[in-house]
Design a protein around this motif. Sequence first.
Motif, PDB file in Angstrom:
ATOM      1  N   LYS A 163       0.239  22.437 -68.096  1.00 23.05           N
ATOM      2  CA  LYS A 163      -0.337  23.187 -69.214  1.00 23.05           C
ATOM      3  C   LYS A 163      -1.395  22.366 -69.948  1.00 23.05           C
ATOM      4  O   LYS A 163      -2.405  22.908 -70.395  1.00 23.05           O
ATOM      5  N   VAL A 164      -1.150  21.064 -70.081  1.00 23.94           N
ATOM      6  CA  VAL A 164      -2.147  20.200 -70.725  1.00 23.94           C
ATOM      7  C   VAL A 164      -3.388  20.076 -69.855  1.00 23.94           C
ATOM      8  O   VAL A 164      -4.521  20.237 -70.319  1.00 23.94           O
ATOM      9  N   CYS A 165      -3.173  19.804 -68.575  1.00 14.26           N
ATOM     10  CA  CYS A 165      -4.305  19.497 -67.682  1.00 14.26           C
ATOM     11  C   CYS A 165      -5.119  20.720 -67.271  1.00 14.26           C
ATOM     12  O   CYS A 165      -6.228  20.574 -66.762  1.00 14.26           O
ATOM     13  N   ARG A 166      -4.591  21.923 -67.493  1.00 14.52           N
ATOM     14  CA  ARG A 166      -5.378  23.112 -67.119  1.00 14.52           C
ATOM     15  C   ARG A 166      -6.557  23.310 -68.065  1.00 14.52           C
ATOM     16  O   ARG A 166      -7.488  24.052 -67.750  1.00 14.52           O
ATOM     17  N   LYS A 167      -6.526  22.651 -69.219  1.00 12.06           N
ATOM     18  CA  LYS A 167      -7.639  22.716 -70.162  1.00 12.06           C
ATOM     19  C   LYS A 167      -8.687  21.708 -69.716  1.00 12.06           C
ATOM     20  O   LYS A 167      -8.620  20.522 -70.012  1.00 12.06           O
ATOM     21  N   LYS A 168      -9.669  22.169 -68.972  1.00  9.10           N
ATOM     22  CA  LYS A 168     -10.627  21.307 -68.289  1.00  9.10           C
ATOM     23  C   LYS A 168     -11.376  20.386 -69.231  1.00  9.10           C
ATOM     24  O   LYS A 168     -11.738  19.257 -68.869  1.00  9.10           O
ATOM     25  N   LYS A 169     -11.610  20.816 -70.453  1.00 11.49           N
ATOM     26  CA  LYS A 169     -12.357  19.981 -71.393  1.00 11.49           C
ATOM     27  C   LYS A 169     -11.615  18.687 -71.711  1.00 11.49           C
ATOM     28  O   LYS A 169     -12.242  17.671 -72.034  1.00 11.49           O
ATOM     29  N   LEU A 170     -10.291  18.709 -71.646  1.00  8.92           N
ATOM     30  CA  LEU A 170      -9.518  17.506 -71.934  1.00  8.92           C
ATOM     31  C   LEU A 170      -9.792  16.408 -70.906  1.00  8.92           C
ATOM     32  O   LEU A 170      -9.668  15.222 -71.200  1.00  8.92           O
ATOM     33  N   LEU A 171     -10.167  16.805 -69.686  1.00  5.23           N
ATOM     34  CA  LEU A 171     -10.441  15.817 -68.649  1.00  5.23           C
ATOM     35  C   LEU A 171     -11.747  15.068 -68.896  1.00  5.23           C
ATOM     36  O   LEU A 171     -12.067  14.134 -68.162  1.00  5.23           O
ATOM     37  N   ASP A 172     -12.491  15.452 -69.928  1.00  4.24           N
ATOM     38  CA  ASP A 172     -13.656  14.664 -70.338  1.00  4.24           C
ATOM     39  C   ASP A 172     -13.216  13.360 -71.004  1.00  4.24           C
ATOM     40  O   ASP A 172     -13.999  12.413 -71.089  1.00  4.24           O
ATOM     41  N   PHE A 173     -11.971  13.323 -71.479  1.00  2.46           N
ATOM     42  CA  PHE A 173     -11.517  12.186 -72.274  1.00  2.46           C
ATOM     43  C   PHE A 173     -10.606  11.223 -71.522  1.00  2.46           C
ATOM     44  O   PHE A 173     -10.426  10.084 -71.937  1.00  2.46           O
ATOM     45  N   PHE A 174     -10.002  11.668 -70.439  1.00  2.05           N
ATOM     46  CA  PHE A 174      -9.113  10.790 -69.678  1.00  2.05           C
ATOM     47  C   PHE A 174      -8.990  11.301 -68.255  1.00  2.05           C
ATOM     48  O   PHE A 174      -9.323  12.444 -67.946  1.00  2.05           O
ATOM     49  N   THR A 175      -8.499  10.425 -67.387  1.00  2.28           N
ATOM     50  CA  THR A 175      -8.258  10.790 -65.991  1.00  2.28           C
ATOM     51  C   THR A 175      -6.754  10.733 -65.727  1.00  2.28           C
ATOM     52  O   THR A 175      -6.163   9.659 -65.742  1.00  2.28           O
ATOM     53  N   PRO A 176      -6.114  11.876 -65.505  1.00  3.71           N
ATOM     54  CA  PRO A 176      -4.662  11.883 -65.274  1.00  3.71           C
ATOM     55  C   PRO A 176      -4.308  11.484 -63.845  1.00  3.71           C
ATOM     56  O   PRO A 176      -5.007  11.832 -62.895  1.00  3.71           O
ATOM     57  N   VAL A 177      -3.202  10.750 -63.721  1.00  2.00           N
ATOM     58  CA  VAL A 177      -2.673  10.367 -62.411  1.00  2.00           C
ATOM     59  C   VAL A 177      -1.166  10.606 -62.430  1.00  2.00           C
ATOM     60  O   VAL A 177      -0.416   9.855 -63.052  1.00  2.00           O
TER      61      VAL A 177
END
Length: 347
Positions: free
Chosen positions: A27-41
Amino acid sequence: MNYRKKKIKVGISTGDINGIGIEIFLKVCRKKKLLDFFTPVLFGSTKLCSYYKKILNIEVNNILGIKNLKEIIDYKINVLNIWKEDIRFDLIKINHESGKYPISSLKKATKALKDGKIDVLVTAPVNKKWMNIKEFYFLGHTEYLQNILDGESLMLMIHETLKIALVTHHIPLKNVSSELTIKKIVKSIKILHQSLKIDFSIEKPKIAILGCNPHSGENGLLGEEEKTKIKPAINILFQDQGILVFGPYSPDGFFGNNSYKNFDAVLAMYHDQGLIPFKTLTFNEGVNFTAGLSHIRTSPDHGVAYDIAKKGIANENSFKEAIFNAIKIFKNRKEYMKIISSKSRLL
């Protein structure tokens, strides 16, 4: 720091695969704009993500399965496939068999954190009972990380309006008094004080200490811990070292009249004394931070929530806060080290 040039790698452990960990992660990672701030692994498997996407009908299109951490790509939800066996996640029951998966995820993620392959670690909730198997002898994340990473750990619950640390945490209430010592209280205050300076950029932290007994012991009438353990610890740090530490305060009145707002942080003597007011005041916004260690780990302020798992109704806000608090603490530590380095060059 420009995150488009160098984004922080946020490692994430799966937590209990029957709980809400993967749901709130997606649910957090589906918000694409958030991936501008970090890279999830995520340390788990793409099949696990696919299973939850399907049953919860969550639309997430940028998941990337990787075989090693050299393949991490920014603006993707990187999933390190760490389970080689073909797992039918829909058939996994809540038991010791399922407990091995969060352990495997945590171990791989912690090693990556220690080796510098990821910058911070966010752990999804686990069930301590099912993780307590013969290959894993730790009560929870904090105890395990203390064993693997450098430093002395302190459980610190954080929110914009309230920070509460614990002297003791995952022990029976009947053992709290015997576990409390002047040395342990002094050590907890020192770790908290240092964390507030380094991790939260508070130059002169002001810390409140809670009593252990009702009414803070009523001058020994309701217990001796305040007189024999807590006050001596406060005196050592306040009088001898100049740390701004005050108390002990009676917890009911302290939170009832909002006295906590006058301090940068609070030190509680045991788990529920700190967690009950914290979760009451900040639930779904608070974060669990393991202070005092060489590396940064945060987690949401809730558990596995079996009762709502796989229903698609879990609130992901605390998980999101855990991610962004980890990033903020990482930046604060970097800035603090720059300041210390600059001062050293001037001497």
